[in-house]
Design a protein around this motif. Structure first.
Motif, PDB file in Angstrom:
ATOM      1  N   ALA A  93      -0.593   2.563  -1.476  1.00  0.00           N
ATOM      2  CA  ALA A  93       0.834   1.068  -1.325  1.00  0.00           C
ATOM      3  C   ALA A  93       0.487   0.432  -1.893  1.00  0.00           C
ATOM      4  CB  ALA A  93      -0.435   1.851   0.187  1.00  0.00           C
ATOM      5  N   THR A  94      -1.222   0.284  -2.228  1.00  0.00           N
ATOM      6  CA  THR A  94      -1.011  -0.952  -2.455  1.00  0.00           C
ATOM      7  C   THR A  94      -0.894  -1.325  -4.520  1.00  0.00           C
ATOM      8  OG1 THR A  94      -3.571  -2.250  -2.148  1.00  0.00           O
ATOM      9  CG2 THR A  94      -2.852  -2.547  -3.998  1.00  0.00           C
ATOM     10  N   GLU A  95      -0.913   0.394  -5.216  1.00  0.00           N
ATOM     11  CA  GLU A  95      -0.733   0.195  -6.229  1.00  0.00           C
ATOM     12  C   GLU A  95       1.294  -0.280  -5.915  1.00  0.00           C
ATOM     13  OE1 GLU A  95      -2.491   3.523  -8.821  1.00  0.00           O
ATOM     14  OE2 GLU A  95      -1.106   3.633  -7.081  1.00  0.00           O
ATOM     15  N   MET A  96       1.919   0.478  -4.993  1.00  0.00           N
ATOM     16  CA  MET A  96       4.152   0.080  -4.868  1.00  0.00           C
ATOM     17  C   MET A  96       4.215  -1.467  -4.864  1.00  0.00           C
ATOM     18  SD  MET A  96       6.955   1.437  -5.291  1.00  0.00           S
ATOM     19  CE  MET A  96       7.578   1.615  -4.562  1.00  0.00           C
ATOM     20  N   PRO A 109       0.731 -12.508  -2.228  1.00  0.00           N
ATOM     21  CA  PRO A 109      -0.567 -12.148  -3.106  1.00  0.00           C
ATOM     22  C   PRO A 109       0.080 -10.820  -2.650  1.00  0.00           C
ATOM     23  CG  PRO A 109      -0.421 -14.172  -2.335  1.00  0.00           C
ATOM     24  CD  PRO A 109       0.596 -14.218  -1.561  1.00  0.00           C
ATOM     25  N   VAL A 110      -0.560  -9.379  -2.607  1.00  0.00           N
ATOM     26  CA  VAL A 110      -0.217  -7.976  -2.923  1.00  0.00           C
ATOM     27  C   VAL A 110      -0.943  -7.985  -1.282  1.00  0.00           C
ATOM     28  CG1 VAL A 110      -1.129  -5.582  -3.045  1.00  0.00           C
ATOM     29  CG2 VAL A 110       0.258  -7.105  -4.756  1.00  0.00           C
ATOM     30  N   ALA A 111      -2.721  -7.675  -1.137  1.00  0.00           N
ATOM     31  CA  ALA A 111      -3.905  -7.927  -0.383  1.00  0.00           C
ATOM     32  C   ALA A 111      -2.691  -9.084   0.578  1.00  0.00           C
ATOM     33  CB  ALA A 111      -4.946  -8.563  -0.652  1.00  0.00           C
ATOM     34  N   GLU A 112      -2.225 -10.499   1.163  1.00  0.00           N
ATOM     35  CA  GLU A 112      -1.335 -10.689   2.104  1.00  0.00           C
ATOM     36  C   GLU A 112      -0.347 -10.395   2.983  1.00  0.00           C
ATOM     37  OE1 GLU A 112      -0.410 -14.407   0.671  1.00  0.00           O
ATOM     38  OE2 GLU A 112       1.341 -14.252   2.911  1.00  0.00           O
ATOM     39  N   VAL A 113       0.151  -9.155   1.832  1.00  0.00           N
ATOM     40  CA  VAL A 113       1.551  -8.872   2.314  1.00  0.00           C
ATOM     41  C   VAL A 113       0.985  -7.262   2.867  1.00  0.00           C
ATOM     42  CG1 VAL A 113       3.429  -7.368   1.781  1.00  0.00           C
ATOM     43  CG2 VAL A 113       2.291  -9.429   1.050  1.00  0.00           C
ATOM     44  N   ILE A 114       0.027  -6.243   2.426  1.00  0.00           N
ATOM     45  CA  ILE A 114      -0.871  -5.234   2.668  1.00  0.00           C
ATOM     46  C   ILE A 114      -1.181  -5.815   4.620  1.00  0.00           C
ATOM     47  CG2 ILE A 114      -2.514  -3.720   2.497  1.00  0.00           C
ATOM     48  CD1 ILE A 114      -0.866  -2.684   0.332  1.00  0.00           C
ATOM     49  N   GLY A 115      -2.061  -7.189   4.825  1.00  0.00           N
ATOM     50  CA  GLY A 115      -2.260  -7.905   5.851  1.00  0.00           C
ATOM     51  C   GLY A 115      -1.443  -7.711   6.754  1.00  0.00           C
ATOM     52  N   LEU A 116      -0.047  -8.030   6.458  1.00  0.00           N
ATOM     53  CA  LEU A 116       0.094  -9.001   7.377  1.00  0.00           C
ATOM     54  C   LEU A 116       1.014  -7.573   7.809  1.00  0.00           C
ATOM     55  CD1 LEU A 116       2.428 -11.610   5.413  1.00  0.00           C
ATOM     56  CD2 LEU A 116       1.356 -11.621   7.247  1.00  0.00           C
ATOM     57  N   VAL A 117       1.469  -6.685   7.192  1.00  0.00           N
ATOM     58  CA  VAL A 117       2.270  -5.600   8.158  1.00  0.00           C
ATOM     59  C   VAL A 117       1.042  -4.083   8.360  1.00  0.00           C
ATOM     60  CG1 VAL A 117       3.719  -5.052   6.345  1.00  0.00           C
ATOM     61  CG2 VAL A 117       2.392  -3.717   5.936  1.00  0.00           C
ATOM     62  N   GLY A 118      -0.764  -4.876   8.559  1.00  0.00           N
ATOM     63  CA  GLY A 118      -1.449  -3.719   8.574  1.00  0.00           C
ATOM     64  C   GLY A 118      -1.793  -2.519   7.988  1.00  0.00           C
ATOM     65  N   LYS A 123      -4.730   1.049   2.197  1.00  0.00           N
ATOM     66  CA  LYS A 123      -4.204   0.517   1.327  1.00  0.00           C
ATOM     67  C   LYS A 123      -4.426   1.019   0.266  1.00  0.00           C
ATOM     68  CE  LYS A 123      -8.127  -2.511   0.778  1.00  0.00           C
ATOM     69  NZ  LYS A 123      -8.274  -3.387   0.150  1.00  0.00           N
ATOM     70  N   ASN A 124      -5.728   2.322   0.029  1.00  0.00           N
ATOM     71  CA  ASN A 124      -5.353   3.011  -1.127  1.00  0.00           C
ATOM     72  C   ASN A 124      -5.398   3.889  -0.586  1.00  0.00           C
ATOM     73  OD1 ASN A 124      -6.981   0.726  -3.192  1.00  0.00           O
ATOM     74  ND2 ASN A 124      -8.643   0.327  -1.727  1.00  0.00           N
ATOM     75  N   SER A 125      -5.230   4.469   0.317  1.00  0.00           N
ATOM     76  CA  SER A 125      -4.472   5.970  -0.062  1.00  0.00           C
ATOM     77  C   SER A 125      -2.875   6.607  -0.546  1.00  0.00           C
ATOM     78  CB  SER A 125      -3.764   6.300   1.730  1.00  0.00           C
ATOM     79  OG  SER A 125      -5.090   6.081   2.745  1.00  0.00           O
ATOM     80  N   THR A 129       0.906  10.218   1.705  1.00  0.00           N
ATOM     81  CA  THR A 129      -0.574  10.846   3.130  1.00  0.00           C
ATOM     82  C   THR A 129      -0.661   9.851   4.427  1.00  0.00           C
ATOM     83  OG1 THR A 129      -2.386   9.245   2.267  1.00  0.00           O
ATOM     84  CG2 THR A 129      -2.088  11.794   1.325  1.00  0.00           C
ATOM     85  N   LEU A 130       0.763   9.346   4.273  1.00  0.00           N
ATOM     86  CA  LEU A 130       0.702   7.868   4.746  1.00  0.00           C
ATOM     87  C   LEU A 130       1.940   8.757   6.545  1.00  0.00           C
ATOM     88  CD1 LEU A 130       1.855   4.604   3.424  1.00  0.00           C
ATOM     89  CD2 LEU A 130      -0.642   5.641   3.792  1.00  0.00           C
ATOM     90  N   SER A 131       1.703   7.929   7.852  1.00  0.00           N
ATOM     91  CA  SER A 131       2.375   8.464   8.699  1.00  0.00           C
ATOM     92  C   SER A 131       3.725   7.885   9.156  1.00  0.00           C
ATOM     93  CB  SER A 131       1.544   8.476  10.374  1.00  0.00           C
ATOM     94  OG  SER A 131       1.680   6.550  10.342  1.00  0.00           O
ATOM     95  N   GLY A 132       4.814   8.628   9.613  1.00  0.00           N
ATOM     96  CA  GLY A 132       5.860   8.033   9.582  1.00  0.00           C
ATOM     97  C   GLY A 132       5.871   6.247   9.647  1.00  0.00           C
TER      98      GLY A 132
END
Lengths: 278, 263
Positions: A93-96, A109-118, A123-125, A129-132
């Motif tokens: 997820a983080t790479e993308m 910032p990437v970390a901020e966006v990852i945090g915003l969407v929970g 983030k490192n999967s 492997t992510l659910s729908g």
């Protein structure tokens, strides 16, 4: 200032017209919801506005440009949350998010966006492997990472559990508060009611009603259904204005412990509108 | 220059994804190497040249095959898959241009083709004792390799528009790949064993010329008598591979689409 301006939009696939003369105007900073059953033309309309599809006729201006011919500078100002994606399954997820962020001049910032969407926990999967629901949250992250002035959300919360949906609504409200214009298509009426400043209902390629969640389809003028029990018997009355009836009941000292006053929900109005245009 | 840096960024994630897909990696690299080991062991034809075995001929010719699988098939199947899984649609919604996207794919292909060539030359040299050429032949290798990779990649991109689904891509793309191996002097050598009309057909396509070029690089000069014209024809190799690069580019510009046609 308008963000989206549409006049007489038409689109046919193999002679079958799916968008039949749509007029639409969305102001800057507005959250606008497009409702309608499957096949009503929501996705086609959205894709034309995003620049993903050509139109057959009509005038379209999105952020002042024609999406059919607009270039990279215009795309840097919009954000698109796609439906049904399966891309980049072997990236994390983080790479993308970092990869897509790199295409924008002023990305979050990437970390901020990852945090915003929970998505911190994932983030490192690998994306496969992510659910729908997690996959959809990643799609949202990729749509907002470029700080768009205008965000397209095509059925963004499909597959979300109720908690994730509430979380997502908060995110949309945050973006709207920052001044982002949002065009949302959804099947969930409560989502449109919770988020949209204005909405339009599409049926068979045409807009059949437009308004605010409170006024759509004459909702503000629609009557109320009053129910109560009188001497153990259920009573129901349909009235334009419940005020005189309630006064009368109070004056008569009626037992009002089971009183309900129901006004039509957005869903009732919507189903009526859709039913009338089938 | 954002076109270049976006292209490099694409190349990076393309490579990352390829390396993480073990199946694709093993098949892409191991299959031509396995064929070379098999052919080199099974066939023991000898030629009028001292020290040249069938295995050496296969080692050289199969670099052309390696380029087809890495460049033509990777491009053709890759574009069809990117169109199918939403990669292209996603990118088209961002400021990246088609040029950067294609550049990323070409970087992936370049990496794969070089790795494939190294494997095949290594098998030829270490297993079958093929001797490595001198500097001037390596120089020829560079331009023949570049023209072959570019023409194969562009033709792969162009053919991807007729591949409707990613899962059928391999089957469709392998038809021209396998057919051309047989008539272009890769599997059947010397090519003069074939009916002359078949050689004529093969001569229109790039594979014959690229295989011939790699034989020039790795085989002794005397082996030229086994070519269709009895000559290495370097000028003609450059001309025909160059022409296919131009044809491929024109076809790509005419047919490239970000999304699938309207359903």
């Amino acid at each position: 200032m308008t963000a989206i301006e549409v006049r007489g939009l038409r689109k046919a696939y193999r002679g079958h017209e799916v968008v039949r003369g749509i007029d639409l105007e969305v102001g800057r900073g507005e959250v606008f919801a497009l409702l309608g059953p499957n096949g009503a033309g929501k996705t086609t309309t959205t894709e034309i506005l995003e620049g993903h599809r050509r139109r057959d006729a009509g005038e379209v201006r999105v952020l002042g440009a024609d999406p059919g011919t607009a270039g990279p500078d215009w795309r840097a100002r919009i954000g698109i949350v796609l439906q049904n994606t399966e891309d980049a399954a072997d990236l994390t997820a983080t790479e993308m998010v970092r990869h897509i962020a790199g295409f924008y001049p002023d990305s979050r910032p990437v970390a901020e966006v990852i945090g915003l969407v929970g998505l911190e926990e994932k983030k490192n999967s690998r994306i496969r492997t992510l659910s729908g629901g997690q996959r959809r949250r990643l799609d949202v992250a990729l749509g907002i990472v470029g700080r768009p002035e205008l965000l397209f959300l095509d059925e963004p919360t499909t597959g979300f559990d109720p908690e994730a949906r509430r979380h997502f609504w908060d995110l949309i409200r945050t973006l709207a508060a920052e001044g982002t214009t949002i065009l949302l298509t959804t099947h969930y009426l409560e989502e449109a009611e919770a988020l949209a400043d204005r909405l339009a209902v599409l049926a068979a390629g045409q807009i059949v009603a437009e308004g605010t969640p409170a006024t759509l389809g004459g909702r503000a003028q629609a009557g109320a259904r009053v129910t109560w029990h009188e001497n153990g018997v259920a009573r129901t009355e349909q009235v334009d204005d419940p005020t005189p009836l309630l006064r009368k009941l109070v004056a008569a000292d009626t037992d009002l412990r089971t009183l309900t006053v129901t006004r039509p929900t957005l869903e009732d109005i919507y189903l009526n509108l859709i039913g009338a245009h089938r | 220059m954002s076109t270049l840096s976006f292209g490099v960024s694409r190349g990076h994630v393309e490579l990352l994804q390829f390396l993480r897909d073990r199946t694709a990696m093993i098949f892409t690299f191991a299959f031509p190497a396995m064929l070379l080991l098999l052919f080199g062991t099974i066939f023991s034809d000898s030629y009028d040249q001292p020290g040249v075995s069938a295995a050496h001929v296969f080692s050289a010719s199969m670099i052309a095959y390696g380029i087809l699988t890495t460049a033509f098939v990777t491009m053709g199947a890759g574009l069809a898959l990117d169109r199918e899984d939403g990669t292209l649609k996603r990118l088209h919604g961002t400021p990246i241009t088609a040029t950067s996207y294609v550049l990323g794919k070409l970087l992936l292909v370049a990496f794969l083709a070089v790795a494939e060539a190294i494997i095949l030359v290594a098998v030829g040299a270490l297993v079958f004792g093929m001797s490595l050429p001198d500097a001037s032949h390596w120089l020829a290798f560079v331009w023949i390799f570049l023209l072959s990779v570019i023409s194969s990649s562009l033709l792969g991109m162009a053919i991807s528009v007729i591949v409707k689904h990613g899962r059928t891509a391999g089957a469709i793309l392998n038809v021209p790949v396998v057919a051309l191996q047989f008539i272009s002097g890769v599997f059947i050598y010397p090519v003069i064993q074939l009916p002359s009309w078949l050689i004529t057909i093969a001569s229109f396509f790039p594979v014959k010329w690229s295989a011939q070029g790699f034989r020039y690089v790795f085989l002794p000069d005397g082996m030229r008598v086994n070519e269709a014209a009895g000559q290495w024809e370097l000028g003609r190799i450059a001309l025909i591979l160059g022409a296919w690069c131009v044809i491929g580019l024109v076809l790509c510009l005419m047919t490239f689409r970000w999304t699938r046609p309207d359903q």
